[in-house]
Design an enzyme around this catalytic site. Sequence first.
Site, short mmCIF file in Angstrom:
data_model
loop_
_atom_site.label_atom_id
_atom_site.label_comp_id
_atom_site.label_asym_id
_atom_site.label_seq_id
_atom_site.Cartn_x
_atom_site.Cartn_y
_atom_site.Cartn_z
N ASP A 131 0.85 -1.03 -0.11
CA ASP A 131 -0.03 0.00 -0.08
C ASP A 131 0.87 1.08 0.12
O ASP A 131 2.07 1.18 -0.12
CB ASP A 131 -1.07 0.02 1.02
CG ASP A 131 -0.20 -0.05 2.51
OD1 ASP A 131 1.08 0.32 2.56
OD2 ASP A 131 -0.80 -0.19 3.26
N ASP A 150 -8.50 -7.43 0.17
CA ASP A 150 -7.46 -7.72 1.29
C ASP A 150 -8.10 -7.23 2.65
O ASP A 150 -9.01 -6.47 2.41
CB ASP A 150 -6.08 -6.88 1.09
CG ASP A 150 -6.22 -5.32 1.76
OD1 ASP A 150 -6.58 -4.51 0.69
OD2 ASP A 150 -5.94 -5.07 2.69
N CYS A 171 -14.06 -28.26 6.57
CA CYS A 171 -12.77 -27.78 5.96
C CYS A 171 -11.85 -28.75 5.86
O CYS A 171 -11.73 -29.72 6.76
CB CYS A 171 -12.55 -26.47 7.10
SG CYS A 171 -10.78 -25.74 6.65
N CYS A 209 -8.51 -27.90 5.73
CA CYS A 209 -7.19 -27.28 6.17
C CYS A 209 -6.42 -27.85 7.07
O CYS A 209 -6.94 -28.81 7.48
CB CYS A 209 -7.46 -25.74 6.56
SG CYS A 209 -7.61 -25.57 8.33
N CYS A 231 -7.90 -28.14 10.63
CA CYS A 231 -9.28 -29.00 10.65
C CYS A 231 -8.99 -30.57 10.62
O CYS A 231 -9.86 -31.19 11.08
CB CYS A 231 -10.31 -28.24 9.95
SG CYS A 231 -10.77 -26.91 10.22
N HIS A 270 -6.31 -21.60 9.93
CA HIS A 270 -7.62 -21.85 9.64
C HIS A 270 -8.38 -21.00 8.78
O HIS A 270 -9.12 -20.90 7.75
CB HIS A 270 -8.52 -22.44 10.90
CG HIS A 270 -9.92 -22.48 10.20
ND1 HIS A 270 -10.57 -23.37 9.72
CD2 HIS A 270 -11.02 -21.50 10.47
CE1 HIS A 270 -11.69 -23.27 9.14
NE2 HIS A 270 -11.97 -22.01 9.86
#
Lengths: 443, 443
Positions: free
Chosen positions: A112, A339, A377, A379, A382, A408
């Site tokens: 930014d 974002d 999930c 991931c 999980c 997660h």
Amino acid sequence: MAGPQDDGLLGGFELNFYNDRMAPLLEIHQQQGAARRATLHLPHAKVETPVFMPVGTAATVKAVPQDVLESLGAQIVLANTYHLYLRPGHEVIRSLGGLHRFMSWPHALLTDSGGYQVFSLSNIRKVTPEGVEFRSHLDGSKHFLSPERSIEIQLALGADVMMAFDECTEYPAEYARAKQSLELTLDWARRSLDYFHAHLHEVPWAVPQGLKPGQFLAGEWPAVNGGPYPVSGAQSSVLNPESAVLSPESRVPSPSLFGIVQGGMYPDLRRESAERLVEMDFDGYAIGGLSVGEPRHLTREVIERTLEFLPKDKPRYVMGVGYPDEIVEYAQLGVDMMDCVLPTRAARHGLLFTSQGRVNIKNKQYAEDPNPPDPACACPVCGRYSRAYLRHLATSGEPLAATLNTIHNLAFYLDTMRRVRDSIRQGPQGNSPPSLNVEMADA
Amino acid sequence: MAGPQDDGLLGGFELNFYNDRMAPLLEIHQQQGAARRATLHLPHAKVETPVFMPVGTAATVKAVPQDVLESLGAQIVLANTYHLYLRPGHEVIRSLGGLHRFMSWPHALLTDSGGYQVFSLSNIRKVTPEGVEFRSHLDGSKHFLSPERSIEIQLALGADVMMAFDECTEYPAEYARAKQSLELTLDWARRSLDYFHAHLHEVPWAVPQGLKPGQFLAGEWPAVNGGPYPVSGAQSSVLNPESAVLSPESRVPSPSLFGIVQGGMYPDLRRESAERLVEMDFDGYAIGGLSVGEPRHLTREVIERTLEFLPKDKPRYVMGVGYPDEIVEYAQLGVDMMDCVLPTRAARHGLLFTSQGRVNIKNKQYAEDPNPPDPACACPVCGRYSRAYLRHLATSGEPLAATLNTIHNLAFYLDTMRRVRDSIRQGPQGNSPPSLNVEMADA
């Protein structure tokens, strides 16, 4: 492919330039309604959009190692110019080969402009047409940021996408105030663009080893095609479109600069901001000044009414949003990039986003819950840990809590965007976005 | 191999019992001088010794995810009974299937007795022959710990190796005080062992699904050989050595209990403590009451003079040591197991152990240092990140600093022990331990 800075000091680290010289910055593959699926061709990566960009404020996505970000499929990370300018300093990062090398992230990066943080974090001393004098939130030291200075710093960091220096208009703002702030931002956008075009080859990864920034312009270059510096066509302005021969300036891939639309919550000011920025011909356009406290219907309205005036063939980025259902909604409106600190910051406070809604993992009800945080999930968190364990870590103040919760939440956000892209790919016959069913109530 | 608790709630998690019923607890492969290389046959893993055990106080090695511990080759993790008893509570962990499942660590675990923490962390109200009344360091609540209670809690946690409840004698201590403390510890050792033998099958992983702890003694068991409960011979006391038929109690692998030698810095008291413990016939023996402020030559002397009186065919564990050069030194004396908070705690303060000595990564001198933390280290941190980046993370208070620094330090410790094992394997012709060259000066 090894980049020019690959001096072997960091084993296995390669700058990994993406080499597809003739592609446009944004290559659109499909549309579904206003939504589009595209590839953003950046020097360090091909980024599949719509994309969610995890925030790595101080050159780190808080609590998550870079190899985990890679395994989650994070394509592009946002870093904050204000923070890195203050610590460790952009010259330190430049001397180490730029932000990619510094944080060992050989993929895409966006910085930014520092504008938002100057106005929200520091003690502002004086805003003038020239720029902003402020004091560091770290040690009270005095600094000055202007469009030229912001771009100079961003070039030292060397992200793939940089942002024009803007004033983030506060909310609520009177019409006259929003108009005045907009004028300042437009002036700063022009100056940002001018400085960027004059200096864009000063990104650290454009500098062959052994040369100093700037030297490359004196013609001390290896042969174009035989040289070790792969070229991306991301920055079409540095390609000579009349021939297959690349201009000397194009021998390294170039970063992009995005302008930022402001104008408060006033549609006519947003339109004016967008149209005047588009005249300046940025590589992409961001919609700023949102998520500043306004009601959500207003966020959506401003996005919708601003997108109308942004070119369809360039990337559109809404800054600082949002909840999982919001990022789905805005992608449907035709936004390509977003974002937000939400998935990472909420994780550090024990708030998990799941397919069943929001889970405050610190709640007593999870103390003996053997189920994974989100049964739907895939991931790594999980797949391995229970709610009871995550609750224990969070209530015990264990550092692993931040790491696992953040992994997660990022997985959930990144997977949500992957499903959005799949849904666009499948067209109207496939999963329509509403069936993505992002549940936002408390679980 | 799936354990009895593998109910599929946590995808992919298996208790992974190690099935080698006739092996002794400690299988010695080689000796080199006093040092020996062996395999410790535990219910959840074969542990190659000499071994360093990372400390996972609250069921987490601070800041490091379990999959990273696995990738570093951590074989066995130590957890603190005192901390887990207070939070989340041993009954919570028991109800979730024990500590292995709770923290998703299907490999070997050791729990201490809680004695050391009661004396060092809590507000002690009263020590009696019966036990210790104390107040929690977390909330001041009142609790009571005795040998029986400590073992009851440890059985609920269900580690592979448990420790007898002891009083860690303070340093310095007068002879009379050390003698009195030793007598208390010996009495507590006896009571720990008695309670352990009467209840050892109450470990959560010994309970077939659907049955309650204790029910298994009533004969509600599936057939020995056809049943789903693989058996380890680790606990020879539960095998019937007269026949190939396993006794009903041996149908699941059993944990081990180690006694703890105390006696202050007095060789005759250490000898007495060791001999009287050995008479009780523990599965292994620890040397406690060290690293409590005594000079290092005294630590070594006490270890050396205590080992003489411990059986060579059982594991020997020195608690709470040490620096990298110390763990090499003690392994050379014939110690099989060590644990210490040093690599993990120092990491969180920015202190790295490297082949070139100690590195305080926060030092200004590393601000622009592009080299890896330890150029000779093959760990994932040294393979990816620079000193400059780690310094930035540490001086910025970023959570990733603790994670990356801890990963490196643990890798360094685990690799040091791997080299010790290799050196024993190679015999006198190979690298002798002194050439391991663990540099401990500041880099």
